[in-house]
Each structure stands twice: as C-alpha cells, then as structure tokens.
Design an enzyme around this catalytic site. Structure first.
Site, PDB file in Angstrom:
ATOM      1  N   ASP A   7       0.865  -1.189   0.000  1.00 59.86           N
ATOM      2  CA  ASP A   7       0.000   0.000   0.000  1.00 59.86           C
ATOM      3  C   ASP A   7       0.896   1.232   0.000  1.00 59.86           C
ATOM      4  O   ASP A   7       2.071   1.165   0.389  1.00 59.86           O
ATOM      5  CB  ASP A   7      -0.915   0.014   1.231  1.00 59.86           C
ATOM      6  CG  ASP A   7      -1.932   1.149   1.154  1.00 59.86           C
ATOM      7  OD1 ASP A   7      -2.364   1.494   0.039  1.00 59.86           O
ATOM      8  OD2 ASP A   7      -2.292   1.709   2.201  1.00 59.86           O
ATOM      9  N   SER A   8       0.332   2.355  -0.428  1.00 56.73           N
ATOM     10  CA  SER A   8       1.103   3.600  -0.431  1.00 56.73           C
ATOM     11  C   SER A   8       1.475   4.016   0.993  1.00 56.73           C
ATOM     12  O   SER A   8       2.439   4.731   1.192  1.00 56.73           O
ATOM     13  CB  SER A   8       0.291   4.702  -1.104  1.00 56.73           C
ATOM     14  OG  SER A   8      -0.937   4.851  -0.422  1.00 56.73           O
ATOM     15  N   CYS A  70      -3.261  -1.049  -2.608  1.00 56.09           N
ATOM     16  CA  CYS A  70      -3.490   0.357  -2.932  1.00 56.09           C
ATOM     17  C   CYS A  70      -4.351   0.438  -4.199  1.00 56.09           C
ATOM     18  O   CYS A  70      -3.929  -0.003  -5.272  1.00 56.09           O
ATOM     19  CB  CYS A  70      -2.133   1.022  -3.164  1.00 56.09           C
ATOM     20  SG  CYS A  70      -2.248   2.753  -3.579  1.00 56.09           S
ATOM     21  N   GLU A 155      -3.536   9.472   7.509  1.00 51.58           N
ATOM     22  CA  GLU A 155      -2.114   9.157   7.719  1.00 51.58           C
ATOM     23  C   GLU A 155      -1.472  10.111   8.728  1.00 51.58           C
ATOM     24  O   GLU A 155      -0.415   9.825   9.261  1.00 51.58           O
ATOM     25  CB  GLU A 155      -1.343   9.217   6.387  1.00 51.58           C
ATOM     26  CG  GLU A 155      -1.639   8.056   5.445  1.00 51.58           C
ATOM     27  CD  GLU A 155      -0.822   6.775   5.746  1.00 51.58           C
ATOM     28  OE1 GLU A 155       0.253   6.857   6.352  1.00 51.58           O
ATOM     29  OE2 GLU A 155      -1.290   5.690   5.352  1.00 51.58           O
ATOM     30  N   CYS A 185     -10.744   2.925  -1.723  1.00 53.30           N
ATOM     31  CA  CYS A 185      -9.379   3.212  -1.293  1.00 53.30           C
ATOM     32  C   CYS A 185      -9.148   2.405  -0.021  1.00 53.30           C
ATOM     33  O   CYS A 185     -10.016   2.370   0.858  1.00 53.30           O
ATOM     34  CB  CYS A 185      -9.220   4.711  -1.011  1.00 53.30           C
ATOM     35  SG  CYS A 185      -7.684   5.143  -0.188  1.00 53.30           S
ATOM     36  N   HIS A 187      -7.472   2.853   2.549  1.00 60.16           N
ATOM     37  CA  HIS A 187      -7.571   3.615   3.793  1.00 60.16           C
ATOM     38  C   HIS A 187      -9.013   3.783   4.273  1.00 60.16           C
ATOM     39  O   HIS A 187      -9.257   3.956   5.457  1.00 60.16           O
ATOM     40  CB  HIS A 187      -6.968   5.005   3.600  1.00 60.16           C
ATOM     41  CG  HIS A 187      -5.475   5.016   3.506  1.00 60.16           C
ATOM     42  ND1 HIS A 187      -4.792   4.536   2.412  1.00 60.16           N
ATOM     43  CD2 HIS A 187      -4.539   5.454   4.378  1.00 60.16           C
ATOM     44  CE1 HIS A 187      -3.493   4.691   2.615  1.00 60.16           C
ATOM     45  NE2 HIS A 187      -3.312   5.246   3.800  1.00 60.16           N
TER      46      HIS A 187
HETATM   47  N1  DGL Z   1      -4.487   3.668  -0.020  1.00 55.49           N
HETATM   48  C1  DGL Z   1      -4.393   3.964  -1.388  1.00 55.49           C
HETATM   49  C2  DGL Z   1      -5.603   3.570  -2.158  1.00 55.49           C
HETATM   50  O1  DGL Z   1      -6.161   2.579  -1.869  1.00 55.49           O
HETATM   51  C3  DGL Z   1      -3.957   5.305  -1.813  1.00 55.49           C
HETATM   52  C4  DGL Z   1      -4.006   6.437  -0.941  1.00 55.49           C
HETATM   53  C5  DGL Z   1      -2.999   7.464  -1.390  1.00 55.49           C
HETATM   54  O2  DGL Z   1      -1.824   7.164  -1.279  1.00 55.49           O
HETATM   55  O3  DGL Z   1      -3.422   8.508  -1.867  1.00 55.49           O
HETATM   56  O4  DGL Z   1      -5.988   4.218  -3.082  1.00 55.49           O
END
Ligand code: DGL
Length: 265
Positions: A7-8, A70, A155, A185, A187
């Site tokens: 993941d990012s 991600c 974050e 996403c 997150h």
């Molecule tokens: N968590 C990531 C996603 O699912 C990206 C969030 C990000 O880095 O902007 O899209």
C-alpha cells in the site's frame, strides 16, 4: 514463499489484518511507502514507477504473490505491471489488484442501478472503477467523487476532522441518488463505520471483500498456493517511521506492530 501486500501507506494494514485472520497459515510481508504517501494526487508515470520499486522489493524478499492493496496503484499501474513488468522480471509470480474483486462484490448480493465510488483523485481520473463496474453490469451508472483529503487526514492522525470532510464528500455522492457506495481506497476501510452511520444504503468495504476473494483465488490456483510457505510469520516494512506512524500502525492493525524501515530502489 510469502504473500506480499503493498500500500502507499499504512491504510493497507487494515486489509492485511483481515486477510491474515482469514488465512493465518501463510507468511506475510507488508510494505507501506510511508515516505511518499499519498499517491492519490500523483501522475500515472510516478505511480507506476513507485509501484515497480515496491514490487521489486517484495519479489526480491521472496513473495510469490503480491496484493496491490493500494487502489490508486491498482488503477494506474496494475495492468502495466502484469503485462510488462512481470513477464520481463518474474514470469512465475503474480500481482493481484483491488478493483476487479471489489467491482465483483458490488453485484454479488444485490443489483444496484447506480453505484457511488469514493476514491482518490488518481483512481477517479483513471476511470478504472467505471470500467470494471460496467464489465460486471453493462447498464450500471457510476457516480464518482474524488476525496483528496481523506488519506492525508488518516495518515497524519487528523481524526477529529474526518467526520466533517466525509460529510462533504458524501453529500455530493448522495446527490446522484446512488443505491450502493464503494469505498474505493484501502484507507477508507477505517471509515466504514462513519460512512455506515451516515447513509442507509449498502457500503462495500474492501476489508470485508478481499480476504474471501484471495482464499478463492488460492483454491483456483494450486500452482501458486503450493509455493506458499506456512510458518505463520508476519513482517511489516515501511519506507519511513515516525512516532505518528507507529501509533497509527497500532491503531490500524489493532495491536502493536513492529515496523521495519526499508529503502526502495
Ligand atoms: N491507499 C491507497 C488507495 O487505496 C492510496 C491512498 C494514497 O496514497 O493517496 O488508493
């Protein structure tokens, strides 16, 4: 060999923990690019570059299969990774994304006529959800809302602002009279309760979708499953560690997580 999850940032920990609960026997290596999160406002070229570096790290560290947890990387880099990166570098390994299994899940217990997608700006611009949802149901209408503020707030421990920001995004989404909402996403799994408290339509959260999809994939692909080791080990790697990231990781994983700093090249 291990299952890698990329993941990012740290948001993917929620999905990783859900996968581990469903498939505890395997060995897992998590990688979060905390140094460069968020990816959601970056160009396709940059997201592809960062994703290739992450894949290289995970493959070099003995992953047979990588889940691109991600969505932004799945939307912008998965296809190219599968068509170019893998055949040239690791032809016998696999990379799986989030968008197809999530789109499938939308129609598994219901048939919404209009689906709302909340995602990062890059994911929205890629139109990946529109494509995959239409592949499932050609007549479905899709309303998307880019939510650039949610990942930075999550974050950076901006919890107290989340409700107000979410209200804004949901108001726009609900104006389209949607029948279901996809949290597009990784997150946003953390926001599912806040969202469910605010809307009366089904909410698709990936921590509730991906573990079963992965279990199913492994059943259908014994040639991959046979290569997975089963010592129950877990490693959590990130590209930057701060006091905040340690707190957030514990919150997301629901336990104290031993983060290890690594460098991507
Ligand atoms: N968590 C990531 C996603 O699912 C990206 C969030 C990000 O880095 O902007 O899209």
């Amino acid at each position: 060999m291990k299952i890698g999850v990329f993941d990012s940032g740290l948001g993917g920990l929620a999905i990783t923990q859900a996968i581990i609960r469903r498939l505890p026997q395997y060995d897992y290596l998590y990688l979060g690019d905390t140094k460069r999160v968020p990816y959601g406002g970056r160009s396709q070229e940059t997201i592809h570059e960062f994703t290739s570096q992450a894949l290289t790290y995970l493959f070099k560290n003995d992953c047979q299969l990588i889940i691109l947890a991600c969505n932004t990387a799945s939307a912008e880099a998965l296809r190219k990774s599968q068509q170019e990166y893998l055949p040239h570098n690791y032809p016998d390994r696999r990379v799986l994304g989030m968008i197809i299994p999530t789109a499938e899940a939308v129609f598994e217990s219901r048939s919404p006529g209009r689906v709302g997608v909340l995602a990062t700006p890059s994911t929205v611009e890629s139109q990946a959800y529109v494509r995959e949802l239409r592949r499932q149901c050609i007549t479905v209408e899709v309303a998307q809302v880019p939510a650039p503020l949610l990942v930075p707030l999550l974050e950076n421990e901006g919890w107290k602002y989340l409700g107000a920001v979410l209200d804004d995004y949901l108001t726009v989404l609900l104006e389209s009279e949607i029948d279901a909402v996809v949290l597009g996403c990784t997150h946003y799994c953390l926001l599912k309760k806040l969202v469910r408290d605010r809307v009366s339509i089904p909410v698709i959260s990936q921590d509730e979708v991906i573990p079963e999809k992965l279990a199913n994939y492994l059943l259908r692909h014994p040639e991959i499953e046979d290569r997975l080791s089963r010592y129950g080990t877990r490693e959590f790697c990130v590209t930057d560690i701060t006091a905040g990231s340690v707190r957030l990781a514990a919150e997301l994983a629901n336990e104290v997580v031993d983060l290890k700093r690594v460098v991507l090249q």
